[in-house]
Scaffold this motif. Structure first.
Motif, short mmCIF file in Angstrom:
data_model
loop_
_atom_site.label_atom_id
_atom_site.label_comp_id
_atom_site.label_asym_id
_atom_site.label_seq_id
_atom_site.Cartn_x
_atom_site.Cartn_y
_atom_site.Cartn_z
N GLN A 192 86.77 -63.44 -104.46
CA GLN A 192 86.49 -62.03 -104.76
C GLN A 192 86.34 -61.81 -106.27
O GLN A 192 85.50 -61.02 -106.71
N GLN A 193 87.13 -62.51 -107.05
CA GLN A 193 87.02 -62.38 -108.50
C GLN A 193 85.65 -62.86 -108.99
O GLN A 193 84.99 -62.20 -109.80
N ALA A 194 85.21 -64.01 -108.47
CA ALA A 194 83.91 -64.55 -108.86
C ALA A 194 82.78 -63.62 -108.46
O ALA A 194 81.83 -63.38 -109.21
N LEU A 195 82.85 -63.05 -107.25
CA LEU A 195 81.81 -62.15 -106.77
C LEU A 195 81.79 -60.84 -107.56
O LEU A 195 80.72 -60.24 -107.75
N GLN A 196 82.94 -60.38 -108.01
CA GLN A 196 82.99 -59.18 -108.84
C GLN A 196 82.28 -59.41 -110.17
O GLN A 196 81.53 -58.55 -110.65
N TYR A 197 82.53 -60.57 -110.77
CA TYR A 197 81.82 -60.91 -112.02
C TYR A 197 80.31 -60.94 -111.78
O TYR A 197 79.53 -60.42 -112.59
N ALA A 198 79.90 -61.55 -110.66
CA ALA A 198 78.48 -61.68 -110.36
C ALA A 198 77.83 -60.32 -110.17
O ALA A 198 76.74 -60.06 -110.68
N ALA A 199 78.50 -59.45 -109.42
CA ALA A 199 77.95 -58.11 -109.19
C ALA A 199 77.78 -57.35 -110.50
O ALA A 199 76.78 -56.64 -110.70
N GLN A 200 78.71 -57.53 -111.41
CA GLN A 200 78.62 -56.85 -112.70
C GLN A 200 77.45 -57.39 -113.52
O GLN A 200 76.71 -56.61 -114.13
N GLU A 201 77.27 -58.69 -113.53
CA GLU A 201 76.17 -59.28 -114.29
C GLU A 201 74.81 -58.84 -113.74
O GLU A 201 73.88 -58.55 -114.50
N VAL A 202 74.70 -58.78 -112.41
CA VAL A 202 73.42 -58.46 -111.79
C VAL A 202 73.08 -56.98 -111.94
O VAL A 202 71.92 -56.62 -112.16
N THR A 203 74.07 -56.11 -111.84
CA THR A 203 73.79 -54.66 -111.88
C THR A 203 73.73 -54.11 -113.30
O THR A 203 72.99 -53.17 -113.58
#
Length: 310
Positions: free
Chosen positions: A110-121
Motif C-alpha cells: 500500500q505504501q508503494a502504491l500510494q507513492y505511485a498514485a502521487q507521482e502519476v496524478t
C-alpha cells in the motif's frame, strides 16, 4: 505404472516439507526405493521365460528416468542456491501456507502504491530531457553509437583503442578489418552483454535499443521507456522486473509477489499504475504518460542550429 509410482512416491514428501534440504534427502531416498519396488535392478526377472530381455531394458529405462529426475532436482537446487540459504530464505512458509497477503506485505504494498498514485496524478518535476549534444548527428545518447539501426555503447569506452564498431560483438582499431579478424579487432559475444549493450545512461547491461533516449525520470525496459520504479515506489521497490512490476531486489526474489503467504520470500509488486511513462500530469505533449519507444527529440535536434545555418 512405473512412472506413476515414482511420481507419487517421490513428490508426496516434497509437498509437505518446509525445509528443502530434508525434502532433497527424501527425494533421493525415494528414487532408490522406487527402483527396488518396480524392479529396475532386474531382481526376480531372470526366472521367467517371458522376461529374457526385460532385465536389460528395465535397467536401462530406470537409469534414464533416474538421470532425468536427478537433472530436474539439480535445477531446483540451483534455483534455491541463487537466492541464499535454502532452509530460511526462499522457503519459509511451506507450500501449505494459506494464500493471501501478510500484514507486513500488505502495508509495504500500500505504501508503494500510494507513492505511485502521487507521482502519476501530480507529475514528476524530473520529466525533462537528459543533457545531450543535439547537433552531433548522433540519434543515440552521447555515450552510444548507432549500428544497424540500434544504439550500442561506444566501442571507444568498451575497448579503448578499438573505437570502430564492426558488429554487435566486434570493435576494431581501424574502419575496415577482415571479417572475424583477431589481429585488428576485439570480440566479446553475448546477448545484452559483452559489447552488445546500450550505454550506461540507460542502465547496466541493458539491451541495445532503437535510436533516441528516455527522459530523466524514466528507465529503459524491453525497448520502452517507463517511469523509474525508484520514483514510483518512493525507493521501496527500485528495480523494474516487469512492465507493471517493481521489485525490492533482483534475480529469483522477483519471481514471486511480496507479502503473499505462499511459502516464498517474494519481493515483487505488480500493479497497472507502474506501467506508465515519465510525463504524466505535466501538461506537455512531448513527454508521454504512456510507455514509449526512446525519443529522438531528446538526443538530436531536427532543426539546424544557428551555427550551421549561417
Amino acid at each position: 505404472q512405473a512412472l506413476s509410482v515414482i511420481v507419487f512416491t517421490c513428490f508426496a514428501p516434497l509437498i509437505n516439507q518446509t525445509a528443502p534440504l530434508r525434502a532433497m534427502a527424501a527425494f533421493e531416498h525415494c528414487l532408490v526405493k522406487s527402483e527396488e519396488e518396480i524392479g529396475f535392478r532386474g531382481e526376480g526377472l531372470e526366472s521367467g521365460e517371458d522376461f529374457d530381455v526385460a532385465p536389460v531394458s528395465l535397467r536401462t529405462n530406470g537409469r534414464m528416468i533416474r538421470v532425468g529426475v536427478l537433472s530436474a532436482l539439480a535445477a531446483v537446487v540451483g534455483t534455491v542456491c541463487l537466492v541464499g540459504t535454502p532452509s530460511a530464505v526462499m522457503f519459509n512458509g511451506g507450500a501449505s501456507a494459506i494464500t493471501g497477503l501478510s500484514t507486513s506485505g500488505d502495508t509495504s504494498r500500500q505504501q508503494a502504491l500510494q507513492y505511485a498514485a502521487q507521482e502519476v496524478t501530480q507529475g514528476s518535476n524530473l520529466a525533462t530531457a537528459p543533457k545531450e549534444n543535439l547537433n552531433d548527428g548522433n540519434l543515440c545518447n552521447d555515450d552510444e553509437e548507432e549500428h544497424g539501426a540500434l544504439c550500442y555503447a561506444k566501442c571507444a569506452q568498451l575497448a579503448p583503442g578499438y573505437s570502430f564498431r564492426q558488429s554487435a560483438w566486434t570493435c576494431c582499431n581501424q574502419a575496415q578489418c577482415p571479417f572475424m579478424s583477431f589481429s585488428c579487432c576485439k570480440h566479446d559475444y553475448g546477448m545484452c552483454s559483452g559489447y552488445s549493450i546500450a550505454g550506461m545512461k540507460e542502465g547496466s547491461a541493458i539491451c541495445p535499443h532503437a535510436p533516441g533516449g528516455c527522459l530523466n525520470d524514466e528507465e529503459l525496459f524491453l525497448g520502452l521507456c517507463y517511469m523509474k520504479c525508484s520514483l514510483l515506489t518512493g525507493g521501496l521497490n527500485p528495480y523494474r522486473a516487469e512492465i507493471d512490476g517493481c521489485c525490492k531486489s533482483t534475480g529469483a526474489y522477483c519471481l514471486a509477489e511480496e507479502g503473499v503467504k505462499d511459502g516464498f520470500n517474494g519481493m515483487l509488486i505488480t500493479n497497472s499504475t507502474f506501467a506508465v511513462g515519465g510525463g504524466c500530469a505535466d501538461s506537455n505533449a512531448g513527454t508521454p504518460c504512456q510507455p514509449h519507444p526512446p525519443l529522438t527529440s531528446v538526443t538530436e535536434s531536427h532543426s539546424p542550429s544557428p551555427s550551421t545555418s549561417s
